[in-house]
Design an enzyme around this catalytic site. Structure first.
Site, PDB file in Angstrom:
ATOM      1  N   ASN A 194     -12.220   5.776   5.666  1.00  0.00           N
ATOM      2  CA  ASN A 194     -11.150   4.811   5.964  1.00  0.00           C
ATOM      3  C   ASN A 194     -10.015   5.564   6.657  1.00  0.00           C
ATOM      4  OD1 ASN A 194      -9.051   2.982   5.905  1.00  0.00           O
ATOM      5  ND2 ASN A 194      -8.751   3.081   3.686  1.00  0.00           N
ATOM      6  N   TRP A 195      -9.901   5.342   7.960  1.00  0.00           N
ATOM      7  CA  TRP A 195      -8.899   6.097   8.730  1.00  0.00           C
ATOM      8  C   TRP A 195      -7.490   5.568   8.501  1.00  0.00           C
ATOM      9  CZ3 TRP A 195     -11.470   6.450  14.279  1.00  0.00           C
ATOM     10  CH2 TRP A 195     -12.644   7.205  14.191  1.00  0.00           C
ATOM     11  N   LYS A 196      -7.355   4.409   7.901  1.00  0.00           N
ATOM     12  CA  LYS A 196      -6.030   3.782   7.733  1.00  0.00           C
ATOM     13  C   LYS A 196      -5.380   3.665   9.121  1.00  0.00           C
ATOM     14  CE  LYS A 196      -6.089   5.552   3.117  1.00  0.00           C
ATOM     15  NZ  LYS A 196      -5.357   6.045   1.949  1.00  0.00           N
ATOM     16  N   HIS A 251      -7.591  -3.227  -0.413  1.00  0.00           N
ATOM     17  CA  HIS A 251      -7.127  -1.842  -0.570  1.00  0.00           C
ATOM     18  C   HIS A 251      -5.737  -1.852  -1.211  1.00  0.00           C
ATOM     19  CE1 HIS A 251      -5.809   2.199   0.316  1.00  0.00           C
ATOM     20  NE2 HIS A 251      -7.090   2.502   0.465  1.00  0.00           N
ATOM     21  N   GLU A 295      -3.173  -0.216  -0.646  1.00  0.00           N
ATOM     22  CA  GLU A 295      -2.044  -0.186   0.294  1.00  0.00           C
ATOM     23  C   GLU A 295      -1.752  -1.579   0.829  1.00  0.00           C
ATOM     24  OE1 GLU A 295      -3.579   2.932   2.787  1.00  0.00           O
ATOM     25  OE2 GLU A 295      -3.242   4.365   1.158  1.00  0.00           O
ATOM     26  N   GLU A 304     -10.691   2.903  -6.837  1.00  0.00           N
ATOM     27  CA  GLU A 304      -9.686   3.814  -6.289  1.00  0.00           C
ATOM     28  C   GLU A 304      -8.439   3.782  -7.162  1.00  0.00           C
ATOM     29  OE1 GLU A 304     -10.497   4.543  -1.836  1.00  0.00           O
ATOM     30  OE2 GLU A 304      -9.088   2.901  -2.024  1.00  0.00           O
ATOM     31  N   GLY A 357      -4.328   9.747  -1.670  1.00  0.00           N
ATOM     32  CA  GLY A 357      -3.455  10.508  -0.774  1.00  0.00           C
ATOM     33  C   GLY A 357      -2.523  11.457  -1.496  1.00  0.00           C
ATOM     34  N   SER A 383      -8.489  11.056  -2.834  1.00  0.00           N
ATOM     35  CA  SER A 383      -8.471  12.507  -2.602  1.00  0.00           C
ATOM     36  C   SER A 383      -9.857  13.152  -2.702  1.00  0.00           C
ATOM     37  CB  SER A 383      -7.473  13.188  -3.548  1.00  0.00           C
ATOM     38  OG  SER A 383      -6.170  12.664  -3.330  1.00  0.00           O
ATOM     39  N   GLY A 405     -10.227   8.807   2.587  1.00  0.00           N
ATOM     40  CA  GLY A 405      -9.127   8.617   3.525  1.00  0.00           C
ATOM     41  C   GLY A 405      -8.897   9.875   4.337  1.00  0.00           C
ATOM     42  N   GLY A 406      -7.939  10.694   3.898  1.00  0.00           N
ATOM     43  CA  GLY A 406      -7.501  11.870   4.651  1.00  0.00           C
ATOM     44  C   GLY A 406      -8.633  12.759   5.140  1.00  0.00           C
TER      45      GLY A 406
END
Ligand code: PGA
Length: 261
Positions: free
Chosen positions: A11-13, A103, A105, A175, A181, A221, A242-243
């Protein structure tokens, strides 16, 4: 050994414009080449911003890359007068396989409730998009010891009104919000405990067939050096990353570590 195929979804956000997306997918594909991964070993999915999807589609389909792609969100509405929204039918036409819904966010930034999330799942399944439903507790719920009840409650409300047949192929991503993150990862035991609780509740609500078929991911993470331990649990079927998915070589290293290559 489970019949469920390991799923590694990046997930690149809100990162990478469409040019950066092309370079990232190319590097991911090259970096995966030596591992000779195939559908029997795992599934690797990139989830870029909407504006990248057409470029990613052209690259993956044009070069016949062994990768799938999806979207980070979907409108709950049908096409029409909804400024700024993206319809499920549009994503389907772009060849998306997956769509992330709920999600944390989006729940926080856009006030998405479980009811809205359910409506988005309804839109997705109506257009052959597989939802990746995100659920997970905040630090306060974990500290109070209510993390399982909270997470299962989110899941049940987000899946309210569906039949098992409608949810065929469903993916659930656990999650914990405090691990996203932050560099804090739930322990493999925490992830395993929640995944087992999710599967048990799916069995109670929708039957053993759906519970056995649903893939449950862990997200928060996840990196190349912790993924193997996390996916070693029999109920954890992959990771939502993500990251560590933003760099092609890093995400490739994570995918190889997950399958043990
Ligand atoms: P992270 O994000 O890997 O950067 O913690 C995970 C996610 O939000 O899906």
């Amino acid at each position: 050994m489970s019949e469920r195929t390991l799923l590694l979804a990046g997930n690149w956000k809100m990162n990478h414009d469409h040019l950066e997306a092309i370079a990232t997918v190319q590097k991911l594909a090259w970096s995966l080449e030596d591992a000779k991964l195939d559908d029997a070993s795992c599934e690797v999915v990139v989830i870029p911003p909407f504006t990248d999807l057409r470029s990613v589609q052209t690259l993956i389909q044009g070069d016949k890359l062994w990768l799938r792609y999806g979207a980070q969100d979907v409108s709950r509405h049908q096409p029409g007068a909804h400024t700024g929204e993206i319809a499920a039918s549009f994503l389907s036409r772009l060849g998306c396989s997956y769509v992330v819904v709920g999600h944390s966010e989006r729940r926080a930034d856009n006030h998405e409730t479980n009811e809205i999330v359910a409506a988005k799942i309804r839109a997705a399944v109506g257009h052959d998009l597989t939802p990746i439903l995100c659920v997970g507790e905040s630090l306060a719920e974990r500290q109070d010891g209510h993390h399982i009840d909270f997470t299962l409650g989110q899941m049940e409300e987000s899946l309210a009104g569906f039949t098992a047949a409608e949810l065929d192929g469903l993916v659930i991503a656990y999650e914990p919000v405090w691990a996203i993150g932050t560099g804090e990862t739930a322990t493999a035991a925490d992830a395993a405990e929640m995944a087992a609780a999710i599967r048990q509740r799916l069995a109670e609500r929708f039957g053993d067939g759906l519970a056995a078929a649903t893939r449950i991911l862990y997200g928060g993470s996840v990196k190349a050096d912790n993924v193997a331990e996390i996916v070693a649990s029999p109920d954890v079927d992959g990771a939502l990353v993500g990251g560590a998915s933003l760099s092609g070589p890093d995400f490739a290293a994570l995918c190889k570590a997950a399958v043990g290559k």
